[in-house]
Enzyme design. Structure first.
Site, PDB file in Angstrom:
ATOM      1  N   PRO A  10       0.569  -2.364 -12.313  1.00 26.35           N
ATOM      2  CA  PRO A  10      -0.401  -1.346 -12.705  1.00 26.35           C
ATOM      3  C   PRO A  10      -0.753  -0.355 -11.602  1.00 26.35           C
ATOM      4  CG  PRO A  10      -1.428  -3.511 -12.551  1.00 26.35           C
ATOM      5  CD  PRO A  10       0.050  -3.711 -12.453  1.00 26.35           C
ATOM      6  N   ASN A  74       6.471  -5.807  -7.328  1.00 28.62           N
ATOM      7  CA  ASN A  74       5.156  -5.446  -6.805  1.00 28.62           C
ATOM      8  C   ASN A  74       4.236  -5.483  -8.009  1.00 28.62           C
ATOM      9  OD1 ASN A  74       2.832  -4.415  -5.802  1.00 28.62           O
ATOM     10  ND2 ASN A  74       3.748  -2.587  -4.887  1.00 28.62           N
TER      11      ASN A  74
HETATM   12  O1  CA2 Z   1       0.079  -2.628  -1.497  1.00 33.98           O
HETATM   13  C1  CA2 Z   1       0.542  -2.775  -2.633  1.00 33.98           C
HETATM   14  O2  CA2 Z   1       1.694  -2.505  -2.928  1.00 33.98           O
HETATM   15  C2  CA2 Z   1      -0.399  -3.273  -3.749  1.00 33.98           C
HETATM   16  O3  CA2 Z   1       0.365  -4.122  -4.598  1.00 33.98           O
HETATM   17  C3  CA2 Z   1      -0.859  -2.040  -4.495  1.00 33.98           C
HETATM   18  C4  CA2 Z   1      -1.893  -2.345  -5.589  1.00 33.98           C
HETATM   19  C5  CA2 Z   1      -3.034  -3.190  -5.042  1.00 33.98           C
HETATM   20  O4  CA2 Z   1      -3.909  -3.561  -6.089  1.00 33.98           O
HETATM   21  C6  CA2 Z   1      -2.531  -4.427  -4.338  1.00 33.98           C
HETATM   22  O5  CA2 Z   1      -3.632  -5.154  -3.816  1.00 33.98           O
HETATM   23  C7  CA2 Z   1      -1.578  -4.080  -3.222  1.00 33.98           C
HETATM   24  C8  CA2 Z   1      -2.493  -1.058  -6.159  1.00 33.98           C
HETATM   25  C9  CA2 Z   1      -1.552   0.003  -6.538  1.00 33.98           C
HETATM   26  C10 CA2 Z   1      -2.343   1.235  -6.849  1.00 33.98           C
HETATM   27  O6  CA2 Z   1      -1.600   2.342  -6.484  1.00 33.98           O
HETATM   28  C11 CA2 Z   1      -2.226   3.541  -6.450  1.00 33.98           C
HETATM   29  C12 CA2 Z   1      -1.482   4.600  -5.990  1.00 33.98           C
HETATM   30  C13 CA2 Z   1      -2.042   5.842  -5.905  1.00 33.98           C
HETATM   31  C14 CA2 Z   1      -3.351   6.052  -6.318  1.00 33.98           C
HETATM   32  C15 CA2 Z   1      -4.083   4.995  -6.792  1.00 33.98           C
HETATM   33  C16 CA2 Z   1      -3.527   3.735  -6.871  1.00 33.98           C
END
Ligand code: CA2
Length: 145
Positions: A10, A74
Site C-alpha cells: 500500500p 515490500n
Molecule cells: O521503507 C519502506 O519501504 C516501507 O515499506 C514503506 C511503507 C512503510 O509503511 C513501511 O514502514 C516502510 C510506506 C510506503 C508509503 O510510501 C509513500 C510514498 C510516497 C508518499 C507517501 C507514502
C-alpha cells in the site's frame, strides 16, 4: 526463463510524489523499469504488482506458487501487522526477499517489527531503490540464474 514476482504494498504507488527525503525521488514506474532492465541483462523475467489491498496481495502470493521461482516483497505498512500476508508467504516454496526503501529500524517503534521477516529468506532495507535491485541480484545468484 525463470520468473520472479515483485510485490509492492500500500501507498507505494505514491512514490516520487511525496516524502522524497524518506523514500527517494524515483517513482514506482522508475523502480519497476530498473528491475526489468536488470532482469533482462540476466535473462530472467520480472513481473511487478502493486496493490493497496491486503486480500489482493494474498491472492497474488497464492497465485505465484505455480508461476514464479522467487518473490521480492515490500509489503509497505502491512509488513508490520498482516498475519494474512505472513501466512500466504509461508505457503510459497521458493526464496522470499523482504525489501524496504527506508531503514525501518531508525523510524517509529511500530515499524521495527516485521511479520514478513518471519517468512522471508532474507531482507534488504534502507538503501532506497537499490534495496530492490540488490534483492533481485541476490535471487539471481542464489538460484544460479
Ligand atoms: O521503507 C519502506 O519501504 C516501507 O515499506 C514503506 C511503507 C512503510 O509503511 C513501511 O514502514 C516502510 C510506506 C510506503 C508509503 O510510501 C509513500 C510514498 C510516497 C508518499 C507517501 C507514502
Amino acid at each position: 526463463m525463470a520468473k520472479i514476482l515483485v510485490i509492492h504494498g500500500p501507498n507505494l504507488n505514491l512514490l516520487g510524489e511525496r516524502e522524497p527525503a524518506i523514500y527517494g525521488e524515483q517513482t514506482l514506474d522508475d523502480i519497476n523499469k530498473m528491475l526489468k532492465d536488470t532482469a533482462a541483462k540476466h535473462q530472467v523475467e520480472v513481473d511487478c504488482f502493486q496493490s493497496n489491498h491486503e486480500g489482493a496481495i494474498v491472492d497474488q502470493i497464492q497465485a505465484a506458487r505455480d508461476q514464479y521461482e522467487a518473490v521480492i516483497i515490500n509489503a509497505g505498512a502491512y509488513t508490520h501487522y498482516s498475519i494474512a500476508i505472513l501466512d500466504a508467504l509461508r505457503s510459497f516454496k521458493g526464496p522470499v526477499i523482504e525489501v524496504h526503501l527506508s531503514n525501518i529500524y531508525q523510524r517509529e517503534s511500530y515499524r521495527h517489527r516485521s511479520l514478513v521477516s518471519e517468512a522471508a529468506t532474507g531482507g534488504i532495507f534502507g538503501l532506497g531503490a537499490l534495496s530492490y535491485k540488490l534483492a533481485l541480484l541476490g535471487i539471481i545468484e542464489m538460484l544460479n540464474l
